[in-house]
Design an enzyme around this catalytic site. Structure first.
Site, PDB file in Angstrom:
ATOM      1  N   ASP A  32     -61.536  -8.776  78.158  1.00  0.00           N
ATOM      2  CA  ASP A  32     -60.514  -8.740  79.204  1.00  0.00           C
ATOM      3  C   ASP A  32     -61.055  -7.945  80.378  1.00  0.00           C
ATOM      4  O   ASP A  32     -60.889  -6.731  80.454  1.00  0.00           O
ATOM      5  CB  ASP A  32     -59.224  -8.116  78.650  1.00  0.00           C
ATOM      6  CG  ASP A  32     -58.074  -8.182  79.636  1.00  0.00           C
ATOM      7  OD1 ASP A  32     -58.296  -8.618  80.780  1.00  0.00           O
ATOM      8  OD2 ASP A  32     -56.954  -7.798  79.266  1.00  0.00           O
ATOM      9  N   HIS A  33     -61.727  -8.649  81.298  1.00  0.00           N
ATOM     10  CA  HIS A  33     -62.421  -7.998  82.414  1.00  0.00           C
ATOM     11  C   HIS A  33     -61.910  -8.507  83.752  1.00  0.00           C
ATOM     12  O   HIS A  33     -61.543  -9.673  83.885  1.00  0.00           O
ATOM     13  CB  HIS A  33     -63.930  -8.262  82.326  1.00  0.00           C
ATOM     14  CG  HIS A  33     -64.654  -7.262  81.478  1.00  0.00           C
ATOM     15  ND1 HIS A  33     -65.776  -6.604  81.910  1.00  0.00           N
ATOM     16  CD2 HIS A  33     -64.405  -6.805  80.234  1.00  0.00           C
ATOM     17  CE1 HIS A  33     -66.194  -5.777  80.953  1.00  0.00           C
ATOM     18  NE2 HIS A  33     -65.380  -5.888  79.934  1.00  0.00           N
TER      19      HIS A  33
ATOM     20  N   SER B  94     -59.290   2.390  75.757  1.00  0.00           N
ATOM     21  CA  SER B  94     -59.017   3.267  76.906  1.00  0.00           C
ATOM     22  C   SER B  94     -59.655   2.766  78.187  1.00  0.00           C
ATOM     23  O   SER B  94     -59.477   3.377  79.242  1.00  0.00           O
ATOM     24  CB  SER B  94     -59.476   4.694  76.606  1.00  0.00           C
ATOM     25  OG  SER B  94     -60.851   4.721  76.271  1.00  0.00           O
ATOM     26  N   GLY B  95     -60.402   1.646  78.126  1.00  0.00           N
ATOM     27  CA  GLY B  95     -60.834   0.965  79.327  1.00  0.00           C
ATOM     28  C   GLY B  95     -62.171   1.387  79.885  1.00  0.00           C
ATOM     29  O   GLY B  95     -62.819   2.321  79.410  1.00  0.00           O
ATOM     30  N   GLU B  96     -62.589   0.655  80.919  1.00  0.00           N
ATOM     31  CA  GLU B  96     -63.795   0.972  81.683  1.00  0.00           C
ATOM     32  C   GLU B  96     -63.453   1.016  83.165  1.00  0.00           C
ATOM     33  O   GLU B  96     -62.643   0.215  83.650  1.00  0.00           O
ATOM     34  CB  GLU B  96     -64.897  -0.076  81.449  1.00  0.00           C
ATOM     35  CG  GLU B  96     -65.384  -0.186  80.034  1.00  0.00           C
ATOM     36  CD  GLU B  96     -64.814  -1.412  79.344  1.00  0.00           C
ATOM     37  OE1 GLU B  96     -64.161  -2.235  80.027  1.00  0.00           O
ATOM     38  OE2 GLU B  96     -65.001  -1.532  78.127  1.00  0.00           O
TER      39      GLU B  96
ATOM     40  N   ASN C 275     -63.288  -2.221  85.403  1.00  0.00           N
ATOM     41  CA  ASN C 275     -62.122  -3.104  85.458  1.00  0.00           C
ATOM     42  C   ASN C 275     -60.874  -2.425  85.986  1.00  0.00           C
ATOM     43  O   ASN C 275     -60.043  -3.058  86.639  1.00  0.00           O
ATOM     44  CB  ASN C 275     -61.833  -3.651  84.058  1.00  0.00           C
ATOM     45  CG  ASN C 275     -63.034  -4.345  83.479  1.00  0.00           C
ATOM     46  OD1 ASN C 275     -63.522  -5.315  84.034  1.00  0.00           O
ATOM     47  ND2 ASN C 275     -63.530  -3.830  82.359  1.00  0.00           N
TER      48      ASN C 275
ATOM     49  N   GLY D 206     -64.297   5.791  69.048  1.00  0.00           N
ATOM     50  CA  GLY D 206     -65.722   6.063  69.009  1.00  0.00           C
ATOM     51  C   GLY D 206     -66.131   7.322  68.281  1.00  0.00           C
ATOM     52  O   GLY D 206     -67.312   7.645  68.237  1.00  0.00           O
ATOM     53  N   GLY D 207     -65.167   8.048  67.713  1.00  0.00           N
ATOM     54  CA  GLY D 207     -65.522   9.282  67.033  1.00  0.00           C
ATOM     55  C   GLY D 207     -64.362   9.838  66.243  1.00  0.00           C
ATOM     56  O   GLY D 207     -63.243   9.311  66.271  1.00  0.00           O
TER      57      GLY D 207
END
Length: 328
Positions: A37-38, A105-107, A110, A173-174
């Site tokens: 989803d970009h 949580s997105g980039e 985008n 991621g952790g």
């Protein structure tokens, strides 16, 4: 039993092509399909970014049994969580219960487009926690009013709810992320074959929900091609951004930024991290760490929009046979 999926990569194909590939992937025997989803491709050479939700609606109608995921949607900036809840419920109805809502949580790439800046990771995760709570409330079908730290919902209700509830998978991621999201997520999305992360996820689920066996969904790029040199060239041209790792990739704002950050990534660097060429055994070996780490669902990304048809026609079925023989 390990499930193997196909990636509808919106960054490298247009909407009509993605629907065609989705149909073909189901026919070739993939168990599920994930859709990115970009708003923008990672690199301009990829060249596409259609709306994922419109694509998923079409794919839900064009396919019959393959499971569908967003992989992943950010419900905090570009979309308000109430809108994501409505979109997810609608796709689940169209898919007859085959859809899972993948969230993250997105980039910056985008989310910056709506002009709200780009928060630090801790704030983004807190926003995601609140967004998931709102989505869960709306999935209940009641009138929702919400006044939170980040979002407001005013007398909202979903009028079309699916018979099969929408499951929620969350990218983590952790260990800190697992502590934050274990109570809110049905399934784990992870980008690396980290067995310790998977064990921590199952332990957290057992402790918080009394359930230890939840899905763990991963993804790996491959660049199959009859010509290995052509495969390396294509992977280097379109997928060298992958070498940056997610901590870097989450923060760069534009394809030009990714081009600059990966300017000195070499062909051999890409070939060392992405299996390239016709050797199916090499692809199996690259995927193996995921099921050995406990991943239940592994999606393949075939690099290159113009390489999908040949991959699906010539490589998909024997590759799936080899993967299932090795994993199961």
């Amino acid at each position: 039993m390990t499930n193997f999926g196909y990636t509808l990569m919106t960054e490298q194909s247009g909407p009509k092509d993605l629907v065609r590939y989705a149909i073909s992937a189901e026919q070739r025997g993939f168990d599920f399909e994930v859709c990115s989803d970009h708003f923008s491709p990672w690199l301009t050479s990829q060249g596409h970014a259609p709306n994922a939700w419109a694509v998923l609606g079409a794919v839900a109608q064009a396919t019959d049994h393959v499971e569908l995921y967003t992989y992943v949607t950010c419900p905090t900036m570009r979309y308000h969580p109430a809108i994501v809840a409505q979109q997810a419920a609608t796709v689940q109805i169209l898919a007859d219960g085959r859809f899972t809502l993948g969230l993250g949580s997105g980039e910056n790439l985008n989310e910056h487009v709506v002009g709200k800046g780009w928060p630090a990771v801790e704030r983004r995760q807190d926003m995601l926690r609140e967004a998931i709570k709102i989505i869960r409330e709306l999935f209940g079908g009641q009138l929702v009013n919400w006044r939170g730290d980040y979002f407001q919902v005013d007398a909202a209700r979903l009028w079309d709810l699916p018979e099969v509830p929408v499951g929620i998978a969350v990218a983590m991621g952790g260990k800190k992320a697992i502590d934050k999201f274990a109570k809110l997520a049905d399934h784990l999305v992870a980008v690396e074959p980290n067995g310790e992360l998977v064990d921590a996820w199952h332990a957290a689920c057992q402790a918080t929900n009394g359930v230890g066996a939840r899905r763990v969904v991963g993804q790996i790029p491959v660049c199959w091609d009859p010509d290995r040199d052509a495969a390396i060239d294509r992977a280097h041209d379109q997928f060298r951004w992958f070498a940056g790792g997610w901590k870097v990739n989450a923060d760069l704002p534009t394809p030009a930024g990714f081009a600059g950050a990966t300017k000195f990534v070499r062909r051999e660097d890409v070939a060392g991290s992405i299996p390239c060429g016709p050797d199916l055994d090499a692809i199996v070996d690259a995927v193996r760490p995921y099921w050995e780490a406990g991943f239940t669902d592994i999606a393949l990304v075939q690099v290159g929009g113009d390489a999908q048809e040949l991959f699906l026609k010539e490589a998909a079925e024997p590759l799936l046979q080899a993967l299932r023989a090795a994993a199961n």
